[in-house]
Design an enzyme around this catalytic site. Structure first.
Site, short mmCIF file in Angstrom:
data_model
loop_
_atom_site.label_atom_id
_atom_site.label_comp_id
_atom_site.label_asym_id
_atom_site.label_seq_id
_atom_site.Cartn_x
_atom_site.Cartn_y
_atom_site.Cartn_z
N ALA A 63 0.85 -1.19 0.00
CA ALA A 63 0.00 0.00 0.00
C ALA A 63 0.88 1.25 0.00
O ALA A 63 2.07 1.19 0.31
CB ALA A 63 -0.90 -0.01 1.23
N GLY A 102 -0.43 -5.16 0.43
CA GLY A 102 -1.54 -5.03 -0.50
C GLY A 102 -1.24 -5.68 -1.84
O GLY A 102 -2.15 -6.14 -2.54
#
Length: 675
Positions: A63, A102
């Site tokens: 992320a 992520g």
């Protein structure tokens, strides 16, 4: 603004490509681009499958943590992942570099995963005090089982592609140079297969035995941390709840961590470590000096450990000693350390020979004349250091960097022994030097900017976390340690016991307390060695041979396994000193111990900042995290002081009679921060 994500058609396969340097972080623009790409593939009837890959050096490396705490923008990662997962056409993740956080969760949402053998995949969020909050805790146990999922989630170390393939996390390993072509071919193979395999549809099998074993094996490592246990709870939820309910549980746990102090502290250190590498007045493009060979003076514990850092990085070392016995002993210890690491699988079997093959041990001081960096690691005495630097000045080649591994001494005074103070600085390695990550880089008044830039770059190469400190007694870390130790000793005289003081520090999250640390290091270190001169409790202990763990007696008594127990004799010695000093014994609270041993460190840190001996408060935090075992989930002493409340810190310091640093007072009064 051009999207960082583009699509390319290869017949019936749509390739969705992210190109967002440097690491394809899943920021808002990338997420929006992925959403658009998947929608395009779903809507086009001529497309039978999709491949998701990245340009540059890596697949999605995680992320964009700069977005944390800010208002959300664009498509959320959850929305993108749900769209990929629900796609009526198979999506293949083509992984190279790192698929982390992520990025790993995006790959798990895809229906298939192919990877080059050099790739790694993992969920390191726990290292930022978090958990993978986009389905990682729910998909991993379903895909690879609890035993394999738990270490990935709660420890956070990534898995190499070959191991990931063995676990079933990767469907196929493909060519390093043919990732896209192989992924497209794989996509065509699976395009017509139905049902499309979705991890959410798999059952995660409960494995209470694996969970209990994992908790027990890592209890010490996880002590004090919130995030590992939250990861474990979420993995358990994957085995107990339907997928959507498990996702809701994961989201709740994620938000608890995200809004908590521990994750804020761990994220603070993540950024602080990177900030510490920057020197405010040294341009990033400063031309570096060449360092092809390093010289080390002294083959003792420090000299040997320092040498190992460079040898392990492939940099040849010339190590000099006064006599053959000391030289042989020192190089023998280095070899044993390497061989022990190889035996434990921490380094390759041939690494000890490779490293030791780069070492030139010698008794000839003049052998240092070809070295580009020379580090002195001799006895901590100014006269001895100056004598060594005077000799170095006569033989070192022009432009060689001359460094002292002093822990306390004045680097400016050491530099006066040379005709080239611009080439002199301190490189304070921490013991054991081949293990501890911190390196205090002590900048003398005349140290040249290119010297600083060179050693900071070199620190990175030898895998150290370097922090610049100004010249003062003890620099950053040891200077702040001094008031802690002084107050701990005073508290003994006033009624606290060694075990009470140590327990407060261990409960706080330190690996050990002040007296446990003293016993481990050896109480005799720096002792004046006169058994008739007894001025302190430490003198009395040393005079009786209570030098710490090595003598099975120090502030504690120790058994043969070095397990401590409170010592009746130490209690007697403390009582004798108290009576001589006419100090009444009183109850000492844990709160007072915190104020007098930890708040005083914060106060000293504020003075260090006022005097310009540290560039920024976060640098001080980095020193204490990497050099002294300060718990990372408290973010270092200066960050922790903010979480305690600076007004509370100042009030306690004033209550116990300390002179409070002006900058600390001002920040408390204004509601500002220590910077």
């Amino acid at each position: 603004m051009t999207s960082p994500v583009r699509t390319e058609r290869h017949g019936d396969v749509l390739v969705i490509i992210s190109d967002s340097p440097p690491v394809n972080a899943l920021g808002a623009a990338v997420r929006d681009g992925l959403e658009a790409g998947v929608k395009e593939g779903i809507a086009d009837a001529s497309i039978t499958a999709m491949v998701l890959r990245c340009d540059g050096r890596t697949f999605f490396a995680g992320a964009d943590i700069t977005e944390f705490g800010k208002p959300p923008k664009g498509a959320s990662l959850h929305e993108v992942i749900d769209m990929i997962d629900a796609s009526p056409k198979p999506v293949v993740a083509a992984i190279h570099g790192t698929a982390l956080g992520g990025g790993c969760e995006t790959a798990l949402a895809c229906h298939y995963r192919v990877a080059v053998p050099s790739a790694v995949i993992g969920t390191p969020e726990v290292k930022l005090g978090l958990l993978p909050g986009a389905g990682g805790t729910q998909r991993l146990p379903r895909l690879i089982g609890m035993r394999a999922a738990l270490p990935m989630l709660a420890i956070g170390d990534p898995v190499p592609a070959k191991k990931a393939a063995d676990l079933g996390l990767i469907d196929r390993l493909v060519g390093e140079d043919s990732l896209e072509a192989d992924a497209i071919a794989f996509a065509r193979e699976v395009a017509a297969k139905r049902p499309i395999p979705r991890i959410r549809d798999k059952d995660a099998k409960a494995d209470p035995e694996a969970v209990a074993e994992f908790r027990k094996a890592n209890a010490r490592k996880f002590r004090g941390f919130d995030a590992p246990e939250a990861n474990i709870r979420c993995a358990e939820a994957a085995t107990e709840l339907p997928f959507d309910e498990g996702m809701a549980f994961e989201r709740t746990e994620f938000m608890k961590l995200m809004m908590g102090v521990q994750s804020a502290a761990q994220r603070h250190i993540f950024f602080a470590e990177r900030q510490a590498a920057k020197i405010d007045d040294v341009p990033a493009d400063t031309k570096l000096r060449t360092v092809n060979r390093v010289g080390v003076i002294g083959a003792g514990t420090m000299g040997g450990g320092i040498s190992m850092n460079f040898l392990s990085a492939g940099i040849p070392v010339t190590i000099v000693e006064m006599n053959q016995e000391a030289l042989d002993r020192g190089t023998g210890v280095m070899r044993k350390n390497y061989e022990a690491s190889a035996a434990k699988g921490r380094i390759k079997p041939d690494a000890p020979e490779k490293a030791m093959g780069l070492l030139t041990p010698t008794l000839d001081f003049n052998a240092l004349k070809d070295c580009d960096l020379i580090i002195e690691a001799v006895y901590e005495n100014m006269d001895v250091k100056k004598e060594v630097f005077g000799k170095l000045d006569a033989i070192a080649k022009p432009g060689a960097i001359l460094a002292s591994n002093t822990s306390y001494l004045d680097v400016n005074e050491i530099a006066t022994a040379t005709s080239r103070p611009q080439d002199v600085l301190g490189l304070h390695f921490f013991s054991p030097a081949n293990v501890m990550k911190l390196l205090e880089v002590v900048r003398g008044d005349k140290t040249a900017k290119d010297v600083l830039a060179t050693v900071m770059a070199l620190a990175k190469k030898i895998r150290k976390v370097a922090v610049v400190a100004g010249v003062c007694h003890g620099f950053i870390g040891n200077r702040m340690l001094a008031p802690r130790q002084q107050e701990a000793n005073k508290l003994l005289m006033e009624g606290a016991t060694p075990q009470q003081i140590d327990k407060v520090h261990v409960d706080f999250g330190m690996p050990m307390g002040p007296f446990q640390m003293s016993d481990l290091a050896g109480g005799d270190i720096g002792w004046h060695r006169d058994p008739n001169r007894i001025e302190t409790i430490r003198d009395a202990l040393c005079a009786e041979g209570r030098w710490g763990q090595k003598k099975q007696a120090g502030f504690y008594d120790y058994d043969e396994k070095r397990n401590p127990t409170p010592s009746p004799r130490v209690a007697e010695i403390i009582e004798e000193f108290r009576q001589k000093s006419n100090l009444p014994k009183r109850e000492i609270t844990d709160e007072e111990i915190v104020a007098r041993t930890l708040y005083t460190m914060v106060n000293e840190g504020a003075l260090i900042l006022e005097e310009g001996k540290a560039q920024r408060a976060s640098d001080i935090d980095v020193v204490w995290i990497y050099g002294y075992g300060w718990p990372v989930y408290r973010g270092g002493p200066m960050f922790w002081a903010q979480t305690e409340g600076l007004k509370k810190v100042v009030a306690a310091l004033e209550k116990y009679g300390f002179k409070v640093a002006e900058s600390l007072k001002a920040a408390a009064e204004s509601g500002g921060q220590l910077k």
